[in-house]
Design an enzyme around this catalytic site. Structure first.
Site, short mmCIF file in Angstrom:
data_model
loop_
_atom_site.label_atom_id
_atom_site.label_comp_id
_atom_site.label_asym_id
_atom_site.label_seq_id
_atom_site.Cartn_x
_atom_site.Cartn_y
_atom_site.Cartn_z
N PHE A 167 0.86 -1.19 0.00
CA PHE A 167 0.00 0.00 0.00
C PHE A 167 0.89 1.23 0.00
CE2 PHE A 167 -2.36 3.52 1.71
CZ PHE A 167 -3.55 3.45 1.00
N ASP A 179 9.29 2.66 1.91
CA ASP A 179 8.12 3.40 2.37
C ASP A 179 7.90 3.04 3.84
OD1 ASP A 179 5.58 4.20 3.09
OD2 ASP A 179 4.58 3.48 1.27
N LYS A 217 2.59 9.52 8.27
CA LYS A 217 1.73 9.20 9.42
C LYS A 217 2.23 9.67 10.80
CE LYS A 217 -1.21 5.56 7.62
NZ LYS A 217 -0.82 5.19 6.25
C1 LIG Z 1 -0.99 5.36 4.88
C2 LIG Z 1 0.09 4.96 4.00
C3 LIG Z 1 0.39 5.67 2.83
C4 LIG Z 1 -0.45 6.82 2.34
O1 LIG Z 1 -0.45 7.86 3.24
P1 LIG Z 1 -1.54 9.04 3.11
O2 LIG Z 1 -1.07 10.05 4.10
O3 LIG Z 1 -2.86 8.43 3.44
O4 LIG Z 1 -1.48 9.51 1.71
C5 LIG Z 1 1.48 5.28 2.09
N1 LIG Z 1 2.25 4.24 2.47
C6 LIG Z 1 1.99 3.53 3.59
C7 LIG Z 1 2.90 2.41 3.98
C8 LIG Z 1 0.89 3.85 4.38
O5 LIG Z 1 0.62 3.13 5.47
#
Ligand SMILES: *Cc1c(COP(=O)(O)O)cnc(C)c1O
Length: 399
Positions: free
Chosen positions: A127, A214, A243
């Site tokens: 994700f 990420d 986050k």
């Molecule tokens: C939540 C998340 C995103 C996206 O972040 P947003 O602030 O919602 O755009 C990207 N990568 C990971 C691993 C995430 O958990």
């Protein structure tokens, strides 16, 4: 609620106040927060020192624009670069924006090396966000459905399967980078092995690919070290965070080092809000408080408390497929779907989450105490036992 676009089904509770890992709704009911707004509220709710920093910053300066030098931004960049072993930073407002920056950086890096159709290796069940490029990088057909044509240039492989990456290295001259979450969040708390991360780092070195991580969800001390790659003693070329970084104030960042740190030139990328004084003061305070209150150590210890308590509680229960994760990023996979758990947990005053149908996700604030950590399991366990006591009708997707 008719004035809101119908993008999400909300649970019937409205919170009005928080303190530490506790929330209160508009009926005065109290809840234990094991979710922290999807791993965002690193310091819990209404942390006194964090609140003071925000109040002071709001009363002084919120926004000026990136046409000017910003002191808070410079301090935050220095701090992040130093704790992460990185070199420079581009600030934005969210996780998907941080990943957009990483994807653009990788493409530009490819073009600078004469690759006309640069491709990025991504993982199954990944994700990376909801914008078109990050949605295309995301490994979830349901989330992608209806938004075709997707952005091209992504090659997908299974997580922890180094052979398929080697195969691509041997056959695909367009690849310029690998992008993965060292612990997948939305995809079900799937942990990359230390060996896999090291092997990917080696392949990236051999192939001149960028190793891009990420850590939007798993980073910022949640698993003990500042970043998950530090468990493996490797460094990425590109790192994205969001986050937990701002403790609830929206902020994202794409960090780079080595060749990756030299790719963007003025005009290649930009943002209006990214790196504003308020967001940067918030993130800097989060990092300083995590450090001074030893919250990384706490996250590691409390994660163990929760996982051990779950393991004891469900020992020998065949309905529990696996309890996994690191530190305060915990997943418990059941042999059946368990969506209803989120609503049922609210009824017993607990916030948890279910991801990929059958994985219970527990991602509390890093400030959680031993008693509070145990209380999560105490409240959750009877609900899970009840679900597992029923005859299992639908086989889980993964089971
Ligand atoms: C939540 C998340 C995103 C996206 O972040 P947003 O602030 O919602 O755009 C990207 N990568 C990971 C691993 C995430 O958990």
């Amino acid at each position: 609620m008719n004035s809101l676009m119908n993008t999400v089904t909300r649970l019937p509770v409205r919170f009005t106040r928080g303190e530490g890992v506790w929330l209160w709704d508009d009926q005065g009911r109290k809840y234990l927060d094991g979710f922290s707004g999807i791993a965002v509220n690193t310091l819990g709710h209404a942390h006194p020192r964090f609140t003071r920093v925000l109040q002071e910053q709001v009363s002084r300066l919120i926004h000026v624009s990136n046409y000017f030098q910003i002191g808070e931004l410079e301090k935050l960049a220095d701090k992040l670069v130093s704790v992460g072993g990185m070199e420079n930073a581009f600030f934005c407002n969210s996780g998907c924006e941080a990943n957009e920056a990483a994807i653009k950086l990788a493409r530009l890096y490819g073009h600078q090396r004469g690759v006309d159709n640069p491709a990025i290796i991504v993982m199954e069940n990944a994700f990376h966000g909801r914008t078109l490029a990050t949605l295309s990088a995301t490994g979830n057909r349901k989330a992608q459905a209806g938004f075709e044509p997707l952005v091209t240039g992504f090659v997908r492989v299974p997580l922890n399967d180094i052979a398929s990456v080697r195969q691509i290295a041997a056959s695909n001259r367009n690849v310029v980078a690998v992008l993965l979450e060292p612990i997948q969040g939305e995809g079900g708390i799937n942990v990359s092995t230390v060996e896999y991360l090291r092997a990917l780092r080696d392949i990236c070195n051999q192939q001149n690919w960028l190793f891009m991580l990420d850590e939007v969800q798993c980073g910022i001390g949640r698993t003990g070290p500042w970043f998950v790659y530090q468990h493996a003693n490797v460094l990425p070329d590109v790192l994205t965070l969001a986050k937990g970084l701002g403790g609830g104030v929206p902020i994202g960042v794409c960090l780079a080092r080595g060749v990756a740190a030299q790719v963007f030139k003025p005009g290649n990328h930009g943002t209006t809000f990214g790196g504003n004084p308020l967001a940067c003061a918030a993130a800097l305070a989060v990092l300083e408080i995590v450090e001074s209150e030893k919250l990384r150590e706490n996250a590691e210890a409390m994660g163990r408390v929760i996982r051990d308590a779950l393991a004891r509680e469900f020992a020998g229960n065949k309905g529990v497929v696996e309890i996994r994760g690191r530190g305060l990023m915990i997943g418990m996979e059941l042999d059946r779907p368990c969506y209803e758990l989120m609503a049922q947990a609210l009824d017993v005053g607990l916030l948890i989450n279910v991801t990929t149908d059958n994985v219970i996700r527990i991602v509390p604030s890093l400030i959680i105490s031993d008693a509070e950590a145990r209380e999560i399991v105490t409240r959750l366990a009877p609900l899970v036992h009840a679900i597992l006591a029923k005859p299992c009708e639908v086989k889980s997707a993964k089971g």
